[in-house]
Design an enzyme around this catalytic site. Structure first.
Site, PDB file in Angstrom:
ATOM      1  N   VAL A  64      51.383  41.438  46.464  1.00 59.00           N
ATOM      2  CA  VAL A  64      51.344  41.230  45.009  1.00 59.00           C
ATOM      3  C   VAL A  64      52.072  42.333  44.234  1.00 59.00           C
ATOM      4  O   VAL A  64      52.338  42.184  43.054  1.00 59.00           O
ATOM      5  CB  VAL A  64      49.898  41.094  44.475  1.00 59.00           C
ATOM      6  N   SER A 141      36.001  44.166  37.041  1.00 56.81           N
ATOM      7  CA  SER A 141      34.890  44.767  37.783  1.00 56.81           C
ATOM      8  C   SER A 141      33.928  45.369  36.765  1.00 56.81           C
ATOM      9  O   SER A 141      34.325  45.664  35.625  1.00 56.81           O
ATOM     10  CB  SER A 141      35.457  45.875  38.689  1.00 56.81           C
ATOM     11  N   TYR A 154      40.238  53.285  40.522  1.00 56.52           N
ATOM     12  CA  TYR A 154      39.764  51.895  40.561  1.00 56.52           C
ATOM     13  C   TYR A 154      39.315  51.426  39.173  1.00 56.52           C
ATOM     14  O   TYR A 154      39.738  50.367  38.687  1.00 56.52           O
ATOM     15  CB  TYR A 154      38.619  51.783  41.569  1.00 56.52           C
ATOM     16  N   LYS A 158      40.959  48.513  36.746  1.00 53.31           N
ATOM     17  CA  LYS A 158      40.203  47.329  36.311  1.00 53.31           C
ATOM     18  C   LYS A 158      40.091  47.295  34.781  1.00 53.31           C
ATOM     19  O   LYS A 158      40.071  46.222  34.183  1.00 53.31           O
ATOM     20  CB  LYS A 158      38.828  47.301  36.977  1.00 53.31           C
ATOM     21  N   ILE A 187      29.287  43.164  45.522  1.00 51.44           N
ATOM     22  CA  ILE A 187      29.251  41.873  46.217  1.00 51.44           C
ATOM     23  C   ILE A 187      29.526  42.145  47.689  1.00 51.44           C
ATOM     24  O   ILE A 187      30.397  42.966  48.011  1.00 51.44           O
ATOM     25  CB  ILE A 187      30.354  40.939  45.645  1.00 51.44           C
TER      26      ILE A 187
HETATM   27  N1  LIG Z   1      33.241  43.297  46.573  1.00 47.08           N
HETATM   28  C1  LIG Z   1      32.881  43.880  45.454  1.00 47.08           C
HETATM   29  O1  LIG Z   1      31.803  44.499  45.389  1.00 47.08           O
HETATM   30  C2  LIG Z   1      33.746  43.794  44.229  1.00 47.08           C
HETATM   31  C3  LIG Z   1      33.210  44.226  43.001  1.00 47.08           C
HETATM   32  C4  LIG Z   1      33.983  44.169  41.861  1.00 47.08           C
HETATM   33  C5  LIG Z   1      35.273  43.664  41.920  1.00 47.08           C
HETATM   34  N2  LIG Z   1      35.773  43.258  43.126  1.00 47.08           N
HETATM   35  C6  LIG Z   1      37.155  42.766  43.128  1.00 47.08           C
HETATM   36  O2  LIG Z   1      37.201  41.499  43.743  1.00 47.08           O
HETATM   37  C7  LIG Z   1      38.487  41.305  44.327  1.00 47.08           C
HETATM   38  C8  LIG Z   1      38.320  40.798  45.748  1.00 47.08           C
HETATM   39  O3  LIG Z   1      37.679  41.794  46.504  1.00 47.08           O
HETATM   40  P1  LIG Z   1      36.783  41.462  47.799  1.00 47.08           P
HETATM   41  O4  LIG Z   1      35.484  42.100  47.566  1.00 47.08           O
HETATM   42  O5  LIG Z   1      36.868  40.033  48.123  1.00 47.08           O
HETATM   43  O6  LIG Z   1      37.539  42.377  48.860  1.00 47.08           O
HETATM   44  P2  LIG Z   1      38.331  42.027  50.211  1.00 47.08           P
HETATM   45  O7  LIG Z   1      38.823  43.331  50.687  1.00 47.08           O
HETATM   46  O8  LIG Z   1      37.460  41.198  51.086  1.00 47.08           O
HETATM   47  O9  LIG Z   1      39.545  41.125  49.709  1.00 47.08           O
HETATM   48  C9  LIG Z   1      40.666  41.636  49.068  1.00 47.08           C
HETATM   49  C10 LIG Z   1      41.878  40.906  49.592  1.00 47.08           C
HETATM   50  O10 LIG Z   1      43.038  41.368  48.876  1.00 47.08           O
HETATM   51  C11 LIG Z   1      44.097  41.476  49.810  1.00 47.08           C
HETATM   52  N3  LIG Z   1      45.129  42.403  49.339  1.00 47.08           N
HETATM   53  C12 LIG Z   1      45.026  43.747  49.207  1.00 47.08           C
HETATM   54  N4  LIG Z   1      46.202  44.273  48.804  1.00 47.08           N
HETATM   55  C13 LIG Z   1      47.056  43.233  48.666  1.00 47.08           C
HETATM   56  C14 LIG Z   1      48.420  43.138  48.287  1.00 47.08           C
HETATM   57  N5  LIG Z   1      49.138  44.229  47.971  1.00 47.08           N
HETATM   58  N6  LIG Z   1      48.997  41.918  48.251  1.00 47.08           N
HETATM   59  C15 LIG Z   1      48.290  40.809  48.591  1.00 47.08           C
HETATM   60  N7  LIG Z   1      46.987  40.841  48.965  1.00 47.08           N
HETATM   61  C16 LIG Z   1      46.385  42.042  49.002  1.00 47.08           C
HETATM   62  C17 LIG Z   1      43.434  41.971  51.083  1.00 47.08           C
HETATM   63  O11 LIG Z   1      44.245  41.747  52.224  1.00 47.08           O
HETATM   64  C18 LIG Z   1      42.143  41.187  51.086  1.00 47.08           C
HETATM   65  O12 LIG Z   1      42.230  39.980  51.811  1.00 47.08           O
HETATM   66  C19 LIG Z   1      39.213  42.635  44.212  1.00 47.08           C
HETATM   67  O13 LIG Z   1      40.101  42.591  43.107  1.00 47.08           O
HETATM   68  C20 LIG Z   1      38.096  43.619  43.950  1.00 47.08           C
HETATM   69  O14 LIG Z   1      38.532  44.747  43.241  1.00 47.08           O
HETATM   70  C21 LIG Z   1      35.046  43.306  44.273  1.00 47.08           C
END
Ligand SMILES: NC(=O)c1ccc[n+]([C@@H]2O[C@H](COP(=O)([O-])OP(=O)(O)OC[C@H]3O[C@@H](n4cnc5c(N)ncnc54)[C@H](O)[C@@H]3O)[C@@H](O)[C@H]2O)c1
Length: 249
Positions: A64, A141, A154, A158, A187
Site C-alpha cells: 500500500v 484506532s 502509531y 491513526k 482486538i
Molecule cells: N488488532 C487491534 O487491536 C487493532 C486495534 C486498532 C486498530 N487496528 C487496525 O486494524 C487494522 C488491521 O489490523 P489487524 O489487527 O487485523 O492486524 P494484522 O496484522 O492481522 O493485519 C494487518 C494486515 O496488513 C498487512 N499489511 C501490512 N503492511 C502492509 C503493506 N505495506 N501493504 C499491504 N498490506 C500490508 C499485513 O500483511 C496484514 O495481513 C490495522 O490498520 C490496525 O492498525 C487493529
C-alpha cells in the site's frame, strides 16, 4: 442480509485479522471482493474462503506504500469487476516504543504504511467511487482518540487517518461519496499479540488502555465496517465509530 449484491468491494490487509474478517463479511453479503496484502498465502486463503461463500474473489500482492503498485492494482480491480462500490482500508502495522528510542526511520515507516498507504488507496479509488456514489471505510484506532503510551508513531498515524477521513467526507460528500472510519480498541489478531510492548513498559501507564470487555475477535469490527460501507450507512459521513466495548466511553 445481502446488502452488497451486485457490488464490488476492495479490501486492503485482507490476508489476516480484521481485513480477512471484513472480506468474509462482505462476501457473505453478496459482494465481489478484490483483496490485497503483502502476504500472498494469507490472501489466497481469504479468497478461497470468500469463494466458498459463493462470492467472486480476486487478489493481488500489493504494497500500500507504493504508488504505482496501488494504481495498477486498482486498475486490475476495475478491469476484473467493472466497478467499485466500497474501499475498505485495513492494512496497517504497529510499533510501540519509548518516544526517546524510536528512530525517525521507524516513525516514518509507520506513517508510510498506515497513513500514506490509506491516502494512496483513497486517491486511486476516488474516480471509481464517485462514479458509483460509493463509500470509503478507513481503519483508525482508539489511539487516535486517547493517548496510547509508546504509540507516538502509531497514534500519530491513526490521528492522520481520522483527519483524512473527515477531509474526504466534506470535500466529496456533495458528490455522493461517503468516507468514515472505525476506531477499534484491542482486538484479538496477530497485531495485538504478545511482545508488542517495549520490554520495560510501565504497566501503570498501560492500565488506562486496558479493554473493559471480554476479548473480541476481528468479526466485531468487520460488522461495523460492513454497515458503514452499506446503504445502512447512507446518512453517515465523516464519522468515526469506536469498536472498543466501551473502554473509552
Ligand atoms: N488488532 C487491534 O487491536 C487493532 C486495534 C486498532 C486498530 N487496528 C487496525 O486494524 C487494522 C488491521 O489490523 P489487524 O489487527 O487485523 O492486524 P494484522 O496484522 O492481522 O493485519 C494487518 C494486515 O496488513 C498487512 N499489511 C501490512 N503492511 C502492509 C503493506 N505495506 N501493504 C499491504 N498490506 C500490508 C499485513 O500483511 C496484514 O495481513 C490495522 O490498520 C490496525 O492498525 C487493529
Amino acid at each position: 442480509m445481502r446488502r452488497f449484491e451486485g457490488k464490488v468491494a476492495f479490501v486492503t490487509g485482507a490476508a489476516a485479522g480484521i481485513g480477512r474478517a471484513t472480506a468474509l463479511r462482505l462476501a457473505t453479503e453478496g459482494a465481489s471482493v478484490f483483496l490485497i496484502d503483502l502476504a500472498v498465502e494469507g490472501l489466497q486463503e481469504t479468497a478461497k474462503q470468500c469463494e466458498a461463500l459463493g462470492a467472486a474473489a480476486a487478489h493481488a500482492r500489493c504494497d500500500v506504500t507504493r504508488e504505482v503498485e496501488v494504481r495498477e492494482t486498482m486498475k486490475a480491480c476495475i478491469e476484473r469487476f467493472g466497478r467499485l462500490d466500497a474501499l475498505c482500508n485495513i492494512a496497517g502495522i504497529i510499533l510501540l516504543q519509548h518516544f526517546e528510542k524510536i528512530t525517525v526511520d521507524q516513525f516514518r515507516r509507520v506513517l508510510e504504511v498506515n497513513l500514506v498507504g490509506t491516502f494512496l488507496l483513497c486517491q486511486a479509488a476516488l474516480p471509481h467511487l464517485l462514479a458509483t456514489r460509493g463509500a470509503i471505510v478507513n481503519t483508525s484506532s482508539t489511539s487516535a482518540l486517547a493517548g496510547l503510551p509508546y504509540g507516538s508513531a502509531y497514534g500519530t498515524s491513526k490521528g492522520g487517518v481520522s483527519a483524512l477521513t473527515r477531509t474526504l467526507a466534506v470535500e466529496f460528500g456533495k458528490q455522493g461519496l461517503r468516507c468514515n472510519a472505525v476506531n477499534p480498541g484491542s482486538i484479538q489478531t496477530a497485531m495485538s499479540g504478545d511482545g508488542i510492548l517495549p520490554k520495560d513498559a510501565d504497566m501503570r501507564l498501560m492500565a488506562r488502555t486496558m479493554s473493559i470487555s471480554k476479548p473480541m475477535g476481528p468479526e466485531v469490527v468487520a460488522g461495523v465496517i460492513a454497515m458503514l460501507a452499506s446503504e445502512d450507512g447512507i446518512h453517515i459521513n465523516g464519522e468515526e465509530i469506536r469498536v472498543d466495548g466501551g473502554t473509552l466511553a
